[in-house]
Structure formats: structure tokens, C-alpha cells
Scaffold this active site. Structure first.
Site, mmCIF file in Angstrom:
data_model
loop_
_atom_site.group_PDB
_atom_site.id
_atom_site.type_symbol
_atom_site.label_atom_id
_atom_site.label_comp_id
_atom_site.label_asym_id
_atom_site.label_seq_id
_atom_site.Cartn_x
_atom_site.Cartn_y
_atom_site.Cartn_z
ATOM 1 N N GLU A 183 -9.871 -37.753 109.426
ATOM 2 C CA GLU A 183 -10.496 -39.060 109.144
ATOM 3 C C GLU A 183 -9.939 -40.136 110.084
ATOM 4 O O GLU A 183 -10.670 -41.031 110.512
ATOM 5 C CB GLU A 183 -10.268 -39.439 107.680
ATOM 6 C CG GLU A 183 -11.002 -38.499 106.734
ATOM 7 C CD GLU A 183 -10.665 -38.756 105.279
ATOM 8 O OE1 GLU A 183 -9.540 -38.416 104.858
ATOM 9 O OE2 GLU A 183 -11.507 -39.325 104.567
ATOM 10 N N ALA A 198 -3.605 -36.903 104.170
ATOM 11 C CA ALA A 198 -2.926 -37.872 103.308
ATOM 12 C C ALA A 198 -1.722 -37.162 102.703
ATOM 13 O O ALA A 198 -1.702 -35.929 102.614
ATOM 14 C CB ALA A 198 -3.870 -38.336 102.211
ATOM 15 N N GLY A 244 -7.103 -36.470 105.814
ATOM 16 C CA GLY A 244 -6.895 -37.827 106.329
ATOM 17 C C GLY A 244 -6.602 -37.866 107.822
ATOM 18 O O GLY A 244 -6.854 -38.875 108.482
ATOM 19 N N GLU A 286 -9.831 -30.939 101.514
ATOM 20 C CA GLU A 286 -9.562 -31.626 100.238
ATOM 21 C C GLU A 286 -10.021 -30.847 99.011
ATOM 22 O O GLU A 286 -9.384 -30.901 97.968
ATOM 23 C CB GLU A 286 -10.212 -33.023 100.239
ATOM 24 C CG GLU A 286 -9.417 -34.079 101.001
ATOM 25 C CD GLU A 286 -9.712 -34.119 102.488
ATOM 26 O OE1 GLU A 286 -10.303 -33.156 103.014
ATOM 27 O OE2 GLU A 286 -9.360 -35.127 103.122
HETATM 28 N N1 CAA Z 1 1.232 -34.095 102.674
HETATM 29 C C1 CAA Z 1 2.535 -33.998 102.423
HETATM 30 N N2 CAA Z 1 3.338 -33.099 103.025
HETATM 31 C C2 CAA Z 1 2.764 -32.279 103.921
HETATM 32 C C3 CAA Z 1 1.385 -32.330 104.222
HETATM 33 C C4 CAA Z 1 0.614 -33.308 103.549
HETATM 34 N N3 CAA Z 1 -0.688 -33.445 103.809
HETATM 35 N N4 CAA Z 1 1.118 -31.366 105.134
HETATM 36 C C5 CAA Z 1 2.279 -30.757 105.392
HETATM 37 N N5 CAA Z 1 3.273 -31.299 104.669
HETATM 38 C C6 CAA Z 1 4.692 -30.911 104.634
HETATM 39 C C7 CAA Z 1 4.886 -29.594 103.880
HETATM 40 O O1 CAA Z 1 4.947 -29.840 102.480
HETATM 41 C C8 CAA Z 1 6.188 -29.122 104.450
HETATM 42 O O2 CAA Z 1 7.231 -29.828 103.862
HETATM 43 P P1 CAA Z 1 8.614 -29.038 103.454
HETATM 44 O O3 CAA Z 1 9.149 -28.534 104.763
HETATM 45 O O4 CAA Z 1 9.438 -30.118 102.837
HETATM 46 O O5 CAA Z 1 8.222 -27.933 102.537
HETATM 47 C C9 CAA Z 1 6.109 -29.591 105.923
HETATM 48 O O6 CAA Z 1 5.127 -30.625 105.944
HETATM 49 C C10 CAA Z 1 5.670 -28.489 106.862
HETATM 50 O O7 CAA Z 1 4.438 -27.966 106.361
HETATM 51 P P2 CAA Z 1 4.213 -26.390 106.088
HETATM 52 O O8 CAA Z 1 5.498 -25.710 105.763
HETATM 53 O O9 CAA Z 1 3.100 -26.259 105.109
HETATM 54 O O10 CAA Z 1 3.755 -25.942 107.556
HETATM 55 P P3 CAA Z 1 2.797 -24.714 107.922
HETATM 56 O O11 CAA Z 1 2.879 -24.565 109.412
HETATM 57 O O12 CAA Z 1 3.087 -23.533 107.082
HETATM 58 O O13 CAA Z 1 1.309 -25.212 107.537
HETATM 59 C C11 CAA Z 1 -0.487 -26.806 107.441
HETATM 60 C C12 CAA Z 1 0.748 -26.311 108.213
HETATM 61 C C13 CAA Z 1 -1.591 -25.726 107.489
HETATM 62 C C14 CAA Z 1 -0.977 -28.081 108.103
HETATM 63 C C15 CAA Z 1 -0.096 -27.046 105.964
HETATM 64 O O14 CAA Z 1 1.069 -27.878 105.945
HETATM 65 C C16 CAA Z 1 -1.149 -27.723 105.147
HETATM 66 O O15 CAA Z 1 -2.102 -27.072 104.728
HETATM 67 N N6 CAA Z 1 -1.014 -29.043 104.885
HETATM 68 C C17 CAA Z 1 -1.893 -29.780 104.032
HETATM 69 C C18 CAA Z 1 -3.236 -30.035 104.704
HETATM 70 C C19 CAA Z 1 -4.172 -30.745 103.754
HETATM 71 O O16 CAA Z 1 -4.542 -30.210 102.726
HETATM 72 N N7 CAA Z 1 -4.576 -31.973 104.110
HETATM 73 C C20 CAA Z 1 -5.456 -32.776 103.313
HETATM 74 C C21 CAA Z 1 -4.653 -33.682 102.433
HETATM 75 S S1 CAA Z 1 -5.645 -34.487 101.236
HETATM 76 C C22 CAA Z 1 -6.329 -35.806 102.026
HETATM 77 O O17 CAA Z 1 -6.149 -36.019 103.219
HETATM 78 C C23 CAA Z 1 -7.127 -36.664 101.102
HETATM 79 C C24 CAA Z 1 -7.750 -37.911 101.663
HETATM 80 O O18 CAA Z 1 -8.625 -37.908 102.519
HETATM 81 C C25 CAA Z 1 -7.403 -39.164 101.039
#
Ligand code: CAA
Length: 258
Positions: free
Chosen positions: A112, A64, A109, A132
Site C-alpha cells: 500500500e 502494518a 501495508g 491481510e
Molecule cells: N508486523 C510485525 N512484525 C513483523 C511483520 C509485521 N507485518 N512482518 C515481520 N515481522 C517480524 C516477525 O514477527 C519477526 O519478528 P521476531 O524475529 O521478533 O520473531 C521478524 O519480523 C522477522 O520476520 P520472520 O521471522 O517472519 O521472517 P521470515 O523471513 O520467516 O518471513 C515474511 C518474512 C514472509 C515477510 C513474514 O515475516 C510475514 O509473513 N510477515 C507478515 C506479512 C503480512 O502479513 N503483512 C500484512 C500485515 S497486515 C496489514 O498490512 C494491514 C493493513 O493494510 C492495515
């Protein structure tokens, strides 16, 4: 509707929905959910299978959208969760088979979303997990429940508590994905699976999906009754006559989905 965050293509009887927000690794924000909802509602009877994948070569869907969620209230969080639940339930409730082609990160998400599909295939590059709790929350789009039903409580809890990001091989070992493919063969494989399904009686495939889905939530007696009803109802279809006549005439069946 003019889509900004997804691509939605038709290839004969196959539809392909690509979540496509490369700047956020295809993270799901509200706008993306509304577009997905619209796309799923626009499916017509001539579509008989759906593949869901992620745009670019890095992510399926990285979760998400954390930026959108970071400042919302509890009431807004409930609404956002309900939106995600609605879209994934719509996906799950489609009568046609759905295939997740997990081409990279499938986190939170994103995982999911894959769990809302019938079949999940992954590329060797895929990394899957539910991180999460590292953000101080839990999955909100059905992940806690679909993971538990698919993997059992202990595996689901392990993934949920540790936030481990597992590779595709481990995901296959625990039954989260069906097969692992080289990245450049993933889509080909998913299309080949879809093509195999498309040769079969569409009403029968839809009934098979229905009785598995609805039966899985019931006790065996009630579930077996569902199967008997599904079996019987197909004998009112042209496809059943055609399928069996074709077998007896030693020719391929020409199913019309009627
Ligand atoms: N939401 C918003 N932006 C996201 C994102 C997310 N889930 N995942 C990645 N991005 C964005 C980053 O902020 C970054 O943006 P900028 O270039 O503007 O800084 C861009 O995508 C590239 O990401 P990274 O620089 O972080 O790339 P990386 O290769 O270093 O890492 C990754 C990749 C491991 C996937 C890392 O991006 C990450 O950990 N992302 C989040 C994963 C996460 O926690 N997902 C769960 C979300 S909560 C959820 O899903 C709740 C629910 O069920 C309702």
C-alpha cells in the site's frame, strides 16, 4: 524530530525516505507513521523528487505492524487505518514525483505504501502481495482501492482473495511494477530515473502529475478540461519561456521552477 524508525536524507534536490525497523522487517506501527508524516511535512521547495525504500536487504515493508494491531478494538482499528490513509494520501498528494524502490517484501501495508508512490520499481528479490485475509482482515491503508484502480477489479480481487505473494517478474507482467532490477542496481536505477525527471521543468512535471491524478477520477470531458487549464497556466511561468527559448537557441534549458 529525532527519527527512530525511518531515515530521511537529502541528496541535492532528491530526498530519500527509508523505513528502517529491521527487527520487524520495517513493519509500519503508529510511531513510524508519525515519523513519516513529519518527514513529508518537512519537505521544502528545494526537494523535487522523493524515493521511498526499506532498510536492510530483506524487506521494503512487511506490512502494518501485526503485534501492534493484534489486540486493538474496532475503534482503534479505524483510527490506525485513518492514520495510514492520511500518511499515504499525503505522499500521493505531494506535488513532486515519488518513486518506490521495492527492495524486498512489500506485503499488505508495504504494498500500500508503494501504491501511494507515482512510480514503482522492484528488485529481483521483491515479493509483493496483500496477505491481510490470512490474518482475518483486509488492507486498511487504501490497498483495496489503489490496487483496483491500477490493475482492474479481477487482478485486484485475485491478489486480495488468494493472498498470493507474487515475485517481481509476475508483478511486472500484471503492471504492478514498472521494471525489475538486480538487487544491487535498484537504487541506482531509481536515482537515474529521478535525475532524468529533475532535468525537466519542475512546474510542468508537477502539473503533469496533478492532471493525471485528478483527471483519473473524472470523466474524460472534465479531465480534458483539467489538462487545458494545466497547459494554459504553465504559460504564465518563467519555466515555459526558458524551456522554449532554450529549444530555439539550441541550448539546454535552465529551469528555476518559477
Ligand atoms: N508486523 C510485525 N512484525 C513483523 C511483520 C509485521 N507485518 N512482518 C515481520 N515481522 C517480524 C516477525 O514477527 C519477526 O519478528 P521476531 O524475529 O521478533 O520473531 C521478524 O519480523 C522477522 O520476520 P520472520 O521471522 O517472519 O521472517 P521470515 O523471513 O520467516 O518471513 C515474511 C518474512 C514472509 C515477510 C513474514 O515475516 C510475514 O509473513 N510477515 C507478515 C506479512 C503480512 O502479513 N503483512 C500484512 C500485515 S497486515 C496489514 O498490512 C494491514 C493493513 O493494510 C492495515
Amino acid at each position: 524530530m529525532d527519527y527512530q524508525n525511518i531515515k530521511f536524507e537529502k541528496d541535492g534536490a532528491l530526498a530519500i525516505l527509508t523505513v528502517d525497523r529491521p527487527k520487524a522487517l520495517n513493519a509500519l506501527n503508529s510511531a513510524t507513521f508519525h515519523e513519516m508524516d513529519h518527514a513529508l511535512r518537512s519537505l521544502k521547495d528545494d526537494t523535487r523528487a522523493l524515493i521511498v525504500t526499506g532498510g536492510g536487504d530483506k524487506a521494503f515493508v512487511a506490512g502494518a505492524d501485526i503485534a501492534e494491531m493484534s489486540t486493538i478494538s474496532a475503534a482503534q482499528a479505524r483510527e490506525f487505518s485513518a492514520l495510514g490513509h492520511h500518511v499515504f494520501a499525503s505522499l500521493e498528494n505531494l506535488s513532486i514525483p515519488t518513486i518506490a524502490a521495492v527492495n524486498g517484501f512489500a506485503l499488505g501495508g508495504g504494498l500500500e505504501l508503494a501504491l501511494g508512490c507515482d512510480l514503482i520499481y522492484a528488485s529481483e528479490k521483491a515479493r509483493l502481495g496483500v496477505p491481510e485475509v490470512t490474518l482475518g482482515v483486509i488492507p486498511g491503508f487504501g490497498g483495496t482501492q489503489r490496487l483496483t484502480r491500477l490493475l482492474g477489479r479481477a487482478r485486484a480481487k485475485e491478489l486480495l482473495f488468494t493472498a498470493d505473494r507474487i515475485d517481481a517478474a509476475k508483478a511486472k507482467e500484471i503492471g504492478l511494477v514498472l521494471e525489475v532490477l538486480p538487487a544491487d542496481k535498484l537504487m541506482e536505477h531509481c536515482k537515474a530515473v529521478a535525475a532524468k525527471i529533475l532535468k525537466n521543468g519542475p512546474l510542468a512535471v508537477a502539473q503533469a502529475k496533478r492532471v493525471v491524478e485528478y483527471g483519473a477520477d473524472q470523466d474524460l470531458r472534465a479531465a480534458n478540461e483539467l489538462e487545458r487549464q494545466g497547459f494554459a497556466v504553465l504559460f504564465g511561468s518563467e519555466d515555459q519561456r526558458e524551456g522554449m527559448a532554450a529549444f530555439l537557441a539550441k541550448r539546454p534549458a535552465n529551469f528555476q521552477g518559477k
